[in-house]
Design a protein around this motif. Structure first.
Motif, mmCIF file in Angstrom:
data_model
loop_
_atom_site.group_PDB
_atom_site.id
_atom_site.type_symbol
_atom_site.label_atom_id
_atom_site.label_comp_id
_atom_site.label_asym_id
_atom_site.label_seq_id
_atom_site.Cartn_x
_atom_site.Cartn_y
_atom_site.Cartn_z
ATOM 1 N N VAL A 89 -30.300 -111.220 11.524
ATOM 2 C CA VAL A 89 -31.282 -110.185 11.454
ATOM 3 C C VAL A 89 -32.580 -110.744 11.020
ATOM 4 O O VAL A 89 -32.510 -111.273 9.898
ATOM 5 N N LEU A 90 -33.711 -110.359 11.525
ATOM 6 C CA LEU A 90 -34.823 -110.857 11.126
ATOM 7 C C LEU A 90 -35.676 -110.117 10.348
ATOM 8 O O LEU A 90 -35.500 -108.893 10.430
ATOM 9 N N ALA A 91 -36.192 -110.729 9.062
ATOM 10 C CA ALA A 91 -36.994 -109.537 8.437
ATOM 11 C C ALA A 91 -38.425 -109.601 9.010
ATOM 12 O O ALA A 91 -39.041 -110.692 9.541
ATOM 13 N N ASP A 92 -38.816 -108.318 9.358
ATOM 14 C CA ASP A 92 -40.125 -108.068 10.225
ATOM 15 C C ASP A 92 -40.494 -106.594 9.704
ATOM 16 O O ASP A 92 -39.619 -105.920 9.017
ATOM 17 N N ARG A 93 -41.183 -106.061 10.379
ATOM 18 C CA ARG A 93 -41.581 -104.562 10.434
ATOM 19 C C ARG A 93 -40.452 -103.535 10.567
ATOM 20 O O ARG A 93 -40.461 -102.378 9.754
ATOM 21 N N LEU A 94 -39.529 -103.778 11.256
ATOM 22 C CA LEU A 94 -38.141 -103.310 11.694
ATOM 23 C C LEU A 94 -37.289 -103.170 10.484
ATOM 24 O O LEU A 94 -36.421 -102.222 10.413
ATOM 25 N N SER A 95 -37.118 -104.282 9.878
ATOM 26 C CA SER A 95 -36.417 -104.216 8.663
ATOM 27 C C SER A 95 -36.808 -103.967 7.310
ATOM 28 O O SER A 95 -36.189 -103.815 6.360
ATOM 29 N N ASP A 96 -38.329 -103.944 7.291
ATOM 30 C CA ASP A 96 -38.874 -103.507 5.988
ATOM 31 C C ASP A 96 -38.144 -102.205 5.653
ATOM 32 O O ASP A 96 -37.963 -101.300 6.297
ATOM 33 N N GLY A 97 -37.586 -102.479 4.167
ATOM 34 C CA GLY A 97 -36.987 -101.202 3.563
ATOM 35 C C GLY A 97 -35.673 -101.167 3.882
ATOM 36 O O GLY A 97 -34.589 -100.016 3.397
ATOM 37 N N LEU A 98 -35.007 -101.867 4.366
ATOM 38 C CA LEU A 98 -33.521 -102.036 4.666
ATOM 39 C C LEU A 98 -32.628 -102.219 3.319
ATOM 40 O O LEU A 98 -33.131 -102.712 2.367
ATOM 41 N N ILE A 99 -31.604 -101.221 3.463
ATOM 42 C CA ILE A 99 -30.562 -101.459 2.353
ATOM 43 C C ILE A 99 -29.518 -102.193 2.965
ATOM 44 O O ILE A 99 -28.796 -101.634 3.640
ATOM 45 N N VAL A 100 -29.086 -103.068 2.450
ATOM 46 C CA VAL A 100 -28.030 -104.139 2.971
ATOM 47 C C VAL A 100 -26.824 -104.086 1.875
ATOM 48 O O VAL A 100 -26.854 -104.526 0.741
ATOM 49 N N GLU A 101 -25.579 -103.599 2.358
ATOM 50 C CA GLU A 101 -24.371 -103.571 1.416
ATOM 51 C C GLU A 101 -23.878 -104.990 1.845
ATOM 52 O O GLU A 101 -23.503 -105.220 2.841
ATOM 53 N N LEU A 102 -23.497 -105.496 0.534
ATOM 54 C CA LEU A 102 -22.714 -106.663 0.668
ATOM 55 C C LEU A 102 -21.233 -106.235 0.311
ATOM 56 O O LEU A 102 -20.788 -105.588 -0.473
ATOM 57 N N PRO A 103 -20.409 -107.316 1.263
ATOM 58 C CA PRO A 103 -18.819 -107.025 1.149
ATOM 59 C C PRO A 103 -18.463 -107.981 -0.002
ATOM 60 O O PRO A 103 -18.950 -108.565 -0.702
ATOM 61 N N ALA A 104 -17.239 -107.373 -0.373
ATOM 62 C CA ALA A 104 -16.420 -107.773 -1.616
ATOM 63 C C ALA A 104 -16.091 -109.326 -1.680
ATOM 64 O O ALA A 104 -16.037 -110.083 -2.531
ATOM 65 N N THR A 105 -15.958 -109.883 -0.401
ATOM 66 C CA THR A 105 -15.639 -111.255 -0.170
ATOM 67 C C THR A 105 -16.484 -111.782 1.049
ATOM 68 O O THR A 105 -16.527 -110.937 2.058
ATOM 69 N N GLN A 106 -16.484 -112.978 1.216
ATOM 70 C CA GLN A 106 -17.157 -113.728 2.300
ATOM 71 C C GLN A 106 -16.101 -114.907 2.935
ATOM 72 O O GLN A 106 -16.117 -115.257 4.221
ATOM 73 N N ILE A 107 -15.114 -115.119 2.133
ATOM 74 C CA ILE A 107 -14.208 -116.303 2.503
ATOM 75 C C ILE A 107 -12.768 -115.695 2.085
ATOM 76 O O ILE A 107 -12.441 -114.818 1.255
#
Length: 107
Positions: A89-107
């Motif tokens: 996902v690129l940071a650009d005008r479309l992603s400005d203001g996104l709220i991104v939820e992070l999962p409890a684990t990545q591994i």
């Protein structure tokens, strides 16, 4: 610069300014968002930058590629409708203001 807010599993929030054209994974690791590991460096092959986006955010962004959808099959945290890899996902005008939820684990 697009502003992106990362929300930790405990509810903590970190809002960053991400350079245009930078991936959310790279911007997150450069701003010490600890829940994003990005072990493959953004090659779309490890799923350690798995994030959750809401429906409104998903509608603003280009859809996941076939490769991203395949890698999302191997996430450590449960996959949801809004699952994406931050390296795709690129940071650009479309992603400005996104709220991104992070999962409890990545591994």
């Amino acid at each position: 610069m697009p502003r992106i807010t990362f929300v930790s599993p405990d509810g903590g929030r970190k809002t960053i300014d991400a350079p245009d054209g930078e991936t959310l994974m790279r911007a997150a690791t450069q701003h010490a968002v600890d829940e994003i590991l990005g072990e493959c460096g953004g090659a779309c092959c490890c799923a350690t930058c798995h994030v959750y986006l809401d429906d409104a955010s998903l509608a603003r962004l280009p859809p996941a590629s076939e490769m991203e959808r395949q890698v999302l099959e191997f996430t450590a945290a449960p996959r949801r409708k809004g699952s994406r890899l931050a390296c795709q996902v690129l940071a650009d005008r479309l992603s400005d203001g996104l709220i991104v939820e992070l999962p409890a684990t990545q591994i």
